[in-house]
Design an enzyme around this catalytic site. Sequence first.
Site, PDB file in Angstrom:
ATOM      1  N   ILE A 109     -33.323  32.296 -38.488  1.00 52.39           N
ATOM      2  CA  ILE A 109     -32.263  32.116 -37.476  1.00 52.39           C
ATOM      3  C   ILE A 109     -30.860  32.210 -38.084  1.00 52.39           C
ATOM      4  CG2 ILE A 109     -33.672  30.735 -35.928  1.00 52.39           C
ATOM      5  CD1 ILE A 109     -32.390  28.236 -37.087  1.00 52.39           C
TER       6      ILE A 109
ATOM      7  N   GLY B 205     -27.801  30.568 -45.101  1.00 52.97           N
ATOM      8  CA  GLY B 205     -26.959  29.532 -45.678  1.00 52.97           C
ATOM      9  C   GLY B 205     -26.429  29.982 -47.020  1.00 52.97           C
TER      10      GLY B 205
ATOM     11  N   GLU C  56     -32.128  31.538 -46.811  1.00 52.66           N
ATOM     12  CA  GLU C  56     -32.319  31.706 -45.373  1.00 52.66           C
ATOM     13  C   GLU C  56     -32.497  30.376 -44.661  1.00 52.66           C
ATOM     14  OE1 GLU C  56     -34.470  36.074 -45.066  1.00 52.66           O
ATOM     15  OE2 GLU C  56     -35.738  34.282 -45.214  1.00 52.66           O
TER      16      GLU C  56
ATOM     17  N   LYS D 152     -34.341  25.051 -44.227  1.00 55.75           N
ATOM     18  CA  LYS D 152     -33.410  25.735 -45.101  1.00 55.75           C
ATOM     19  C   LYS D 152     -34.106  25.985 -46.429  1.00 55.75           C
ATOM     20  CE  LYS D 152     -28.638  25.611 -46.717  1.00 55.75           C
ATOM     21  NZ  LYS D 152     -27.390  24.845 -46.730  1.00 55.75           N
TER      22      LYS D 152
ATOM     23  N   ASP E  64     -15.357  18.119 -43.593  1.00 57.61           N
ATOM     24  CA  ASP E  64     -15.464  19.434 -42.949  1.00 57.61           C
ATOM     25  C   ASP E  64     -15.940  19.285 -41.513  1.00 57.61           C
ATOM     26  OD1 ASP E  64     -15.368  22.166 -42.618  1.00 57.61           O
ATOM     27  OD2 ASP E  64     -17.266  22.565 -43.625  1.00 57.61           O
TER      28      ASP E  64
END
Length: 561
Positions: free
Chosen positions: A190, A193, A197, A216, A309
Amino acid sequence: MGIVRKDWAIHNSIALSWSEVEQPPSDIVDYEVKYYEKEQEQLSYSSTRTKSTSVVVTGLRPSTVYVFHVRARTSAGYTAYSPNFEFATAAEDPDIADQGQVLVVVTASVGGFSLLVILTLFLLITGRCQGYIKARMKSEDKRTRFHSGHVPFSGIKTYVDPDTYEDPTQAVEEFAKEIDPSYICIDRVIGAGEFGEVCSGRLHKPGRKDIAVAIKTLKGGYMEDQRREFLREASIIGQFNNSNIIRLEGVVTKSRPVMIVVEYMENGALDAFLRTREGQFTVLQLAGMLRGIAVGMTYLSDMGYVHRDLAARNILVDDNLVCKVSDFGMSRVLEDDSESAYTATGGKIPIRWTAPEAIAYGKFSSASDVWSYAIVMWEVMSYGERPYWEMSNQDVILSIEEGYRLPAPIGCPVTLHQLMLHCWQKEYSQRPSFNNVLSFLDKLIINPSSMITQVNDALSFPDSPEEMPDYPLFISIGDWLDSIKMSQYKSNFLAAGYTTLDSIATMSIEDIKRIGVCLIGHQRRIISSIQSLRLQLHHIHQSGFQAQNRSNRALPHYRSN
């Protein structure tokens, strides 16, 4: 503990209060409220904490009996729990749109619009108080009544930085469960990162129902320091246990590929989710999303964790519209955008979301997270628009330093934009805490009429100039367009006969299109700034200032807070 009373109850919330502990062994730090569904018989329970003798417990099921216990935490430890008290939530009202709906169906939209019209008429009769936020924030410092994060029971914890471990793998072992890789079924990729993937899939544990998860993976050929940095994320998120923080299911470290497994969030990142559903939610639903984020950030702040963040791209949304704080990028492809981050001492900083003191001095704190939270508020109310539009990072930094603040998005309630401005105060010590923000949002949601007045409502002006928020001051059309980086349209305005700021203040979105502003992003930026300009001009007229009396003054484009 004495008697616990139910003050009121709705379909998903119950308000409780109780008396102070008589002759406590030492000073009371706070109270813990443990609760669970009566039918569950304490097989699964949750808890929340509050510093006052009252709390609003949210996230409950309609028409359900809950069992509550209350105990105090003192400097010497916990007191005994109170006896069991049973209270039931009300039945769900089918006429009120549930905040947990993913899509607003036509009937709900009509009902929500009717409610807005009725409440707006009510406000026209009763008026509004522009000093609402400051007074409320001051009162919250004296008494926090609605501290109501729905926190699964985890005791009193403080965040532990994995970097303090001599061996970082110890932190992973302590805070993350090892999963047998045979329990994991990967369905599809989907996203990507930083380390590999990101996939969706299912987690099957013997004797338990399969659950949807995001996985992840760490790509092959990694160095040991990359593996440690990858798993560091798991050792951080594994410490959190809150309904508005992404939940870690576990890790795979003893075989390849190395994996981090978290709960799957069906609707992905909040910014992208809102962009594809513009105009489909009521103000109350948007406020409900903001409240969920505030619950998560209050929890993190209480634990001593600074996010650094916080942005809509790092908020994930499930199929019930529950928003959860995350910073692992599980559902998006990371952008390789030179404008998305500014390299400063200590690494890259997302300029558009970061407080001035963090950009200038690397001073991150809960207060800098509050600044970022207000940017997220702006993103939510604008349905995922890019903060500061096409302005460069350097322009954003200079504009903020000179006092510029983002104008209210179209249709944003005055109270919510005022909260944003309060969070964007230059002096970080003057910003509200997340507890304050959460309490304030609770009061707005309980009293939705306070959110009906919009910034572009001509009847929403303050009663006196002293109550006027600190918006930018402009001398001419050129100054105004320069301030929002739209000077290329100056000739369009002048050619169409808009030669004064007063004439521009009357413009609608159709007028903006008519003079040749074709880009949707530019139209929104201009109309949002016009809303702030209306308030500025009203302030000038109320104060008795005239343009000719200011013609010789060297006013800056922005006014500092």
